[in-house]
Design a protein around this motif. Sequence first.
Motif, PDB file in Angstrom:
ATOM      1  N   ALA A   1       0.856  -1.193   0.000  1.00  0.00           N
ATOM      2  CA  ALA A   1       0.000   0.000   0.000  1.00  0.00           C
ATOM      3  C   ALA A   1       0.885   1.233   0.000  1.00  0.00           C
ATOM      4  O   ALA A   1       1.849   1.313   0.770  1.00  0.00           O
ATOM      5  CB  ALA A   1      -0.924   0.004   1.214  1.00  0.00           C
ATOM      6  N   VAL A   2       0.557   2.205  -0.843  1.00  0.00           N
ATOM      7  CA  VAL A   2       1.423   3.361  -0.992  1.00  0.00           C
ATOM      8  C   VAL A   2       1.485   4.212   0.271  1.00  0.00           C
ATOM      9  O   VAL A   2       2.526   4.794   0.591  1.00  0.00           O
ATOM     10  CB  VAL A   2       0.982   4.219  -2.201  1.00  0.00           C
ATOM     11  N   ASP A   3       0.380   4.282   1.024  1.00  0.00           N
ATOM     12  CA  ASP A   3       0.405   5.126   2.223  1.00  0.00           C
ATOM     13  C   ASP A   3       1.374   4.582   3.268  1.00  0.00           C
ATOM     14  O   ASP A   3       2.158   5.337   3.859  1.00  0.00           O
ATOM     15  CB  ASP A   3      -1.000   5.292   2.808  1.00  0.00           C
TER      16      ASP A   3
ATOM     17  N   ARG B   1       5.402   1.062  -8.224  1.00  0.00           N
ATOM     18  CA  ARG B   1       4.448   0.005  -7.848  1.00  0.00           C
ATOM     19  C   ARG B   1       3.079   0.587  -7.550  1.00  0.00           C
ATOM     20  O   ARG B   1       2.047  -0.007  -7.902  1.00  0.00           O
ATOM     21  CB  ARG B   1       4.976  -0.769  -6.633  1.00  0.00           C
ATOM     22  N   ALA B   2       3.050   1.743  -6.898  1.00  0.00           N
ATOM     23  CA  ALA B   2       1.767   2.375  -6.572  1.00  0.00           C
ATOM     24  C   ALA B   2       1.022   2.778  -7.845  1.00  0.00           C
ATOM     25  O   ALA B   2      -0.210   2.638  -7.925  1.00  0.00           O
ATOM     26  CB  ALA B   2       2.000   3.602  -5.694  1.00  0.00           C
TER      27      ALA B   2
ATOM     28  N   ARG C   1      -0.427  -0.319  -9.416  1.00  0.00           N
ATOM     29  CA  ARG C   1      -1.615  -0.813  -8.696  1.00  0.00           C
ATOM     30  C   ARG C   1      -2.817   0.098  -8.884  1.00  0.00           C
ATOM     31  O   ARG C   1      -3.915  -0.247  -8.462  1.00  0.00           O
ATOM     32  CB  ARG C   1      -1.303  -0.910  -7.190  1.00  0.00           C
ATOM     33  N   GLY C   2      -2.613   1.265  -9.448  1.00  0.00           N
ATOM     34  CA  GLY C   2      -3.703   2.215  -9.604  1.00  0.00           C
ATOM     35  C   GLY C   2      -3.910   3.089  -8.390  1.00  0.00           C
ATOM     36  O   GLY C   2      -4.926   3.798  -8.291  1.00  0.00           O
ATOM     37  N   ASP C   3      -2.948   3.084  -7.454  1.00  0.00           N
ATOM     38  CA  ASP C   3      -3.060   3.901  -6.246  1.00  0.00           C
ATOM     39  C   ASP C   3      -2.736   5.370  -6.508  1.00  0.00           C
ATOM     40  O   ASP C   3      -3.124   6.239  -5.722  1.00  0.00           O
ATOM     41  CB  ASP C   3      -2.111   3.378  -5.154  1.00  0.00           C
ATOM     42  N   LEU C   4      -2.004   5.638  -7.588  1.00  0.00           N
ATOM     43  CA  LEU C   4      -1.624   7.000  -7.953  1.00  0.00           C
ATOM     44  C   LEU C   4      -1.902   7.205  -9.442  1.00  0.00           C
ATOM     45  O   LEU C   4      -1.912   6.241 -10.213  1.00  0.00           O
ATOM     46  CB  LEU C   4      -0.136   7.253  -7.673  1.00  0.00           C
TER      47      LEU C   4
ATOM     48  N   LEU D   1       1.514  12.115  -0.282  1.00  0.00           N
ATOM     49  CA  LEU D   1       0.467  11.263  -0.844  1.00  0.00           C
ATOM     50  C   LEU D   1      -0.715  12.091  -1.330  1.00  0.00           C
ATOM     51  O   LEU D   1      -1.246  11.860  -2.424  1.00  0.00           O
ATOM     52  CB  LEU D   1       0.011  10.235   0.191  1.00  0.00           C
TER      53      LEU D   1
ATOM     54  N   ARG E   1      -1.962  12.199  -5.209  1.00  0.00           N
ATOM     55  CA  ARG E   1      -3.314  11.769  -5.579  1.00  0.00           C
ATOM     56  C   ARG E   1      -4.125  12.915  -6.198  1.00  0.00           C
ATOM     57  O   ARG E   1      -5.008  12.681  -7.027  1.00  0.00           O
ATOM     58  CB  ARG E   1      -4.031  11.213  -4.360  1.00  0.00           C
TER      59      ARG E   1
END
Length: 204
Positions: free
Chosen positions: A86-88, A145-146, A149-152, A193, A197
């Motif tokens: 997890a990016v956070d 990686r983030a 994963r679609g986190d960013l 973060l 985002r």
Amino acid sequence: MTSESQRGHRVRAVGRGPKVRAVVHAATLAELIEKGYAALTVDNVAQRAGVHKTTVYRRWADRESLVVDALAEHVAADIPVPDTGAVDTDLRELARSLVGTMTSPSGQAILAAMFSDAVRLPEIADARTRVFDDRFRRAEPVITRAIERGDLPADTDPEEVLRALVAPIYFRLLISAEPVDEATADHAAALALAAARAGVLRKK
């Protein structure tokens, strides 16, 4: 009196390759902590490491390259790149590791070498740039990686995220002299973060 040749025989065997590199790096950092960059010499590093100075010069061309290599290796070892999924939490762990390293005695010596001495010694300013470039390169997979994963956002600039992460920490360490602790790290991670985002840290 003890002859030069007799003193030479007292140099302890430290092995080859990685073992020599490790003991010379440790000696270099110890010299930085005790004396600072300006007073650091290859002779003193070799004596502290228990090797001949020719052994040092076979691996590092000069004092600058030795210090850069030692600093980069130390920072890389002391600030491992997390992969929590997890990016956070990755950013938080990365920031906390940075805080832990830079508030330690060796971290304070590194800061002094890279910033205080750089005012008087241009070569260490270049060394500082190379150390930071290496640090960013090693940490970029956290952001890559983030993104995967679609986190960013897909066009997020990894280096800009890392710059945003470390900026509040270094501001306190070098400018404001405010306390630096895990709360500082967590706040820096949250800010980076949020900016990433929001699409603020996009590739240009």
